[in-house]
Design a protein around this motif. Sequence first.
Motif, PDB file in Angstrom:
ATOM      1  N   ALA A  61       0.917  -1.184  -0.100  1.00  0.00           N
ATOM      2  CA  ALA A  61      -0.044  -0.111  -0.044  1.00  0.00           C
ATOM      3  C   ALA A  61       0.918   1.230  -0.079  1.00  0.00           C
ATOM      4  CB  ALA A  61      -0.980   0.064   1.265  1.00  0.00           C
ATOM      5  N   PHE A  62       2.071   1.199   0.928  1.00  0.00           N
ATOM      6  CA  PHE A  62       2.797   2.455   0.802  1.00  0.00           C
ATOM      7  C   PHE A  62       3.575   2.716  -0.492  1.00  0.00           C
ATOM      8  CE2 PHE A  62       6.819   4.471   1.747  1.00  0.00           C
ATOM      9  CZ  PHE A  62       6.650   5.711   2.361  1.00  0.00           C
ATOM     10  N   PHE A  63       3.834   1.468  -1.051  1.00  0.00           N
ATOM     11  CA  PHE A  63       4.544   1.654  -2.249  1.00  0.00           C
ATOM     12  C   PHE A  63       3.563   2.261  -3.782  1.00  0.00           C
ATOM     13  CE2 PHE A  63       5.457  -0.129  -6.487  1.00  0.00           C
ATOM     14  CZ  PHE A  63       6.649   0.403  -7.040  1.00  0.00           C
ATOM     15  N   LEU A  64       2.413   1.793  -3.441  1.00  0.00           N
ATOM     16  CA  LEU A  64       1.519   2.250  -4.650  1.00  0.00           C
ATOM     17  C   LEU A  64       0.948   3.622  -4.288  1.00  0.00           C
ATOM     18  CD1 LEU A  64      -0.732  -0.911  -4.780  1.00  0.00           C
ATOM     19  CD2 LEU A  64       0.629   0.110  -6.730  1.00  0.00           C
ATOM     20  N   GLY A  65       1.116   3.900  -2.840  1.00  0.00           N
ATOM     21  CA  GLY A  65       0.691   5.391  -2.463  1.00  0.00           C
ATOM     22  C   GLY A  65       1.654   6.187  -3.199  1.00  0.00           C
ATOM     23  N   LEU A  66       3.040   5.870  -2.865  1.00  0.00           N
ATOM     24  CA  LEU A  66       4.176   6.860  -3.456  1.00  0.00           C
ATOM     25  C   LEU A  66       4.013   6.948  -5.130  1.00  0.00           C
ATOM     26  CD1 LEU A  66       7.244   5.846  -1.377  1.00  0.00           C
ATOM     27  CD2 LEU A  66       5.813   7.953  -1.306  1.00  0.00           C
ATOM     28  N   MET A  67       3.609   5.542  -5.621  1.00  0.00           N
ATOM     29  CA  MET A  67       3.503   5.834  -7.128  1.00  0.00           C
ATOM     30  C   MET A  67       2.303   6.916  -7.514  1.00  0.00           C
ATOM     31  SD  MET A  67       5.680   3.819  -8.395  1.00  0.00           S
ATOM     32  CE  MET A  67       5.287   3.373  -9.963  1.00  0.00           C
ATOM     33  N   MET A  68       1.254   6.816  -6.591  1.00  0.00           N
ATOM     34  CA  MET A  68       0.024   7.581  -7.000  1.00  0.00           C
ATOM     35  C   MET A  68       0.405   9.045  -6.757  1.00  0.00           C
ATOM     36  SD  MET A  68      -2.289   5.989  -8.567  1.00  0.00           S
ATOM     37  CE  MET A  68      -3.222   7.545  -8.726  1.00  0.00           C
ATOM     38  N   ASP A  69       1.112   9.341  -5.679  1.00  0.00           N
ATOM     39  CA  ASP A  69       1.633  10.560  -5.232  1.00  0.00           C
ATOM     40  C   ASP A  69       2.614  11.302  -6.550  1.00  0.00           C
ATOM     41  OD1 ASP A  69       0.672  10.901  -2.580  1.00  0.00           O
ATOM     42  OD2 ASP A  69       2.258   9.937  -1.740  1.00  0.00           O
ATOM     43  N   VAL A  70       3.362  10.202  -7.126  1.00  0.00           N
ATOM     44  CA  VAL A  70       4.408  10.827  -8.289  1.00  0.00           C
ATOM     45  C   VAL A  70       3.386  11.293  -9.409  1.00  0.00           C
ATOM     46  CG1 VAL A  70       6.181  10.239  -9.720  1.00  0.00           C
ATOM     47  CG2 VAL A  70       6.351   9.836  -7.254  1.00  0.00           C
ATOM     48  N   HIS A  71       2.288  10.119  -9.590  1.00  0.00           N
ATOM     49  CA  HIS A  71       1.698  10.426 -10.819  1.00  0.00           C
ATOM     50  C   HIS A  71       0.754  11.707 -10.702  1.00  0.00           C
ATOM     51  CE1 HIS A  71      -2.163   9.873 -12.896  1.00  0.00           C
ATOM     52  NE2 HIS A  71      -1.504   9.910 -13.883  1.00  0.00           N
ATOM     53  N   ASP A  72       0.161  11.762  -9.543  1.00  0.00           N
ATOM     54  CA  ASP A  72      -0.763  12.960  -9.171  1.00  0.00           C
ATOM     55  C   ASP A  72      -0.189  14.327  -8.946  1.00  0.00           C
ATOM     56  OD1 ASP A  72      -3.001  11.165  -9.703  1.00  0.00           O
ATOM     57  OD2 ASP A  72      -3.295  11.187  -7.499  1.00  0.00           O
ATOM     58  N   SER A  73       1.015  14.077  -8.745  1.00  0.00           N
ATOM     59  CA  SER A  73       2.083  15.335  -8.515  1.00  0.00           C
ATOM     60  C   SER A  73       1.523  16.032  -7.267  1.00  0.00           C
ATOM     61  CB  SER A  73       2.213  16.390  -9.704  1.00  0.00           C
ATOM     62  OG  SER A  73       1.052  16.964  -9.949  1.00  0.00           O
ATOM     63  N   THR A  74       0.901  15.226  -6.292  1.00  0.00           N
ATOM     64  CA  THR A  74       0.565  15.715  -5.009  1.00  0.00           C
ATOM     65  C   THR A  74       1.807  15.762  -4.155  1.00  0.00           C
ATOM     66  OG1 THR A  74      -0.281  13.587  -3.890  1.00  0.00           O
ATOM     67  CG2 THR A  74      -1.862  14.985  -5.249  1.00  0.00           C
ATOM     68  N   LEU A  75       1.424  16.313  -2.829  1.00  0.00           N
ATOM     69  CA  LEU A  75       2.385  16.170  -1.661  1.00  0.00           C
ATOM     70  C   LEU A  75       3.038  14.700  -1.517  1.00  0.00           C
ATOM     71  CD1 LEU A  75       3.889  17.866   0.399  1.00  0.00           C
ATOM     72  CD2 LEU A  75       2.041  17.425   2.009  1.00  0.00           C
ATOM     73  N   LEU A  76       4.132  14.599  -1.665  1.00  0.00           N
ATOM     74  CA  LEU A  76       4.994  13.434  -1.452  1.00  0.00           C
ATOM     75  C   LEU A  76       4.432  12.685  -0.197  1.00  0.00           C
ATOM     76  CD1 LEU A  76       6.485  11.364  -3.028  1.00  0.00           C
ATOM     77  CD2 LEU A  76       8.442  12.348  -1.985  1.00  0.00           C
ATOM     78  N   GLY A  77       3.834  11.495  -0.066  1.00  0.00           N
ATOM     79  CA  GLY A  77       3.440  10.899   1.127  1.00  0.00           C
ATOM     80  C   GLY A  77       1.705  11.206   1.442  1.00  0.00           C
ATOM     81  N   GLU A  78       1.139  11.930   0.679  1.00  0.00           N
ATOM     82  CA  GLU A  78      -0.293  11.987   0.778  1.00  0.00           C
ATOM     83  C   GLU A  78      -0.956  10.750   0.528  1.00  0.00           C
ATOM     84  OE1 GLU A  78      -4.091  14.005  -1.505  1.00  0.00           O
ATOM     85  OE2 GLU A  78      -1.981  15.252  -1.014  1.00  0.00           O
ATOM     86  N   ASN A  79      -1.059  10.382  -0.456  1.00  0.00           N
ATOM     87  CA  ASN A  79      -1.663   9.178  -0.903  1.00  0.00           C
ATOM     88  C   ASN A  79      -1.144   7.937  -0.084  1.00  0.00           C
ATOM     89  OD1 ASN A  79      -3.659   9.877  -2.807  1.00  0.00           O
ATOM     90  ND2 ASN A  79      -2.073  10.192  -4.165  1.00  0.00           N
ATOM     91  N   ALA A  80       0.317   7.675  -0.048  1.00  0.00           N
ATOM     92  CA  ALA A  80       0.954   6.757   0.601  1.00  0.00           C
ATOM     93  C   ALA A  80       0.542   6.529   2.315  1.00  0.00           C
ATOM     94  CB  ALA A  80       2.553   7.035   0.683  1.00  0.00           C
TER      95      ALA A  80
END
Length: 170
Positions: A61-80
């Motif tokens: 879940a943490f890895f996929l969250g970081l991947m989604m953070d990079v894709h969405d260009s949101t604050l790093l760690g928000e989705n993670a």
Amino acid sequence: MNRPHYILLPVSPIFIAFSLFCAFLLNLLPWGQFVGVPDFVALLLVFWGVHQPRKVGIGTAFFLGLMMDVHDSTLLGENALAYTLLSYFAIMLHRRVLWFPIWTQAIHVFPLLVMAQTVQLLVRFCVSGKTPGWFYFVESMIAVVLWPVVTWMLLAPQRRAVDRDHTRPI
């Protein structure tokens, strides 16, 4: 309570990885202008957290969250952070949720998805001071409506054949 409980075949780790990859690809589609498009990665993390808690955990879940953070260009760690909490609570509730029928399972999943969206909302509010409004939580409602379809699709490869061989004991 009279519904049959089927013995499922073991799930393949390749199938789990493929389904999470497909959910990630669905999240990559440019659906930003539409209201209510669910977070497919979050939905599948809950599904696999409930059905296979030993194979899909907090690290995934943490890895996929970081991947989604990079894709969405949101604050790093928000989705993670949101996905990690989502996965933790899904694993914590997995024994309870599996005892219920499919629509009751969906009702149990709804607070988990709302909690993940609330965490994302709080992080965005702390950073920018803006809130998107109440339509933001429509994603969770649509994901709950999709829960029976996702369950049927992802458990289909694990079900045994309908035509039983009478020479086998199970």
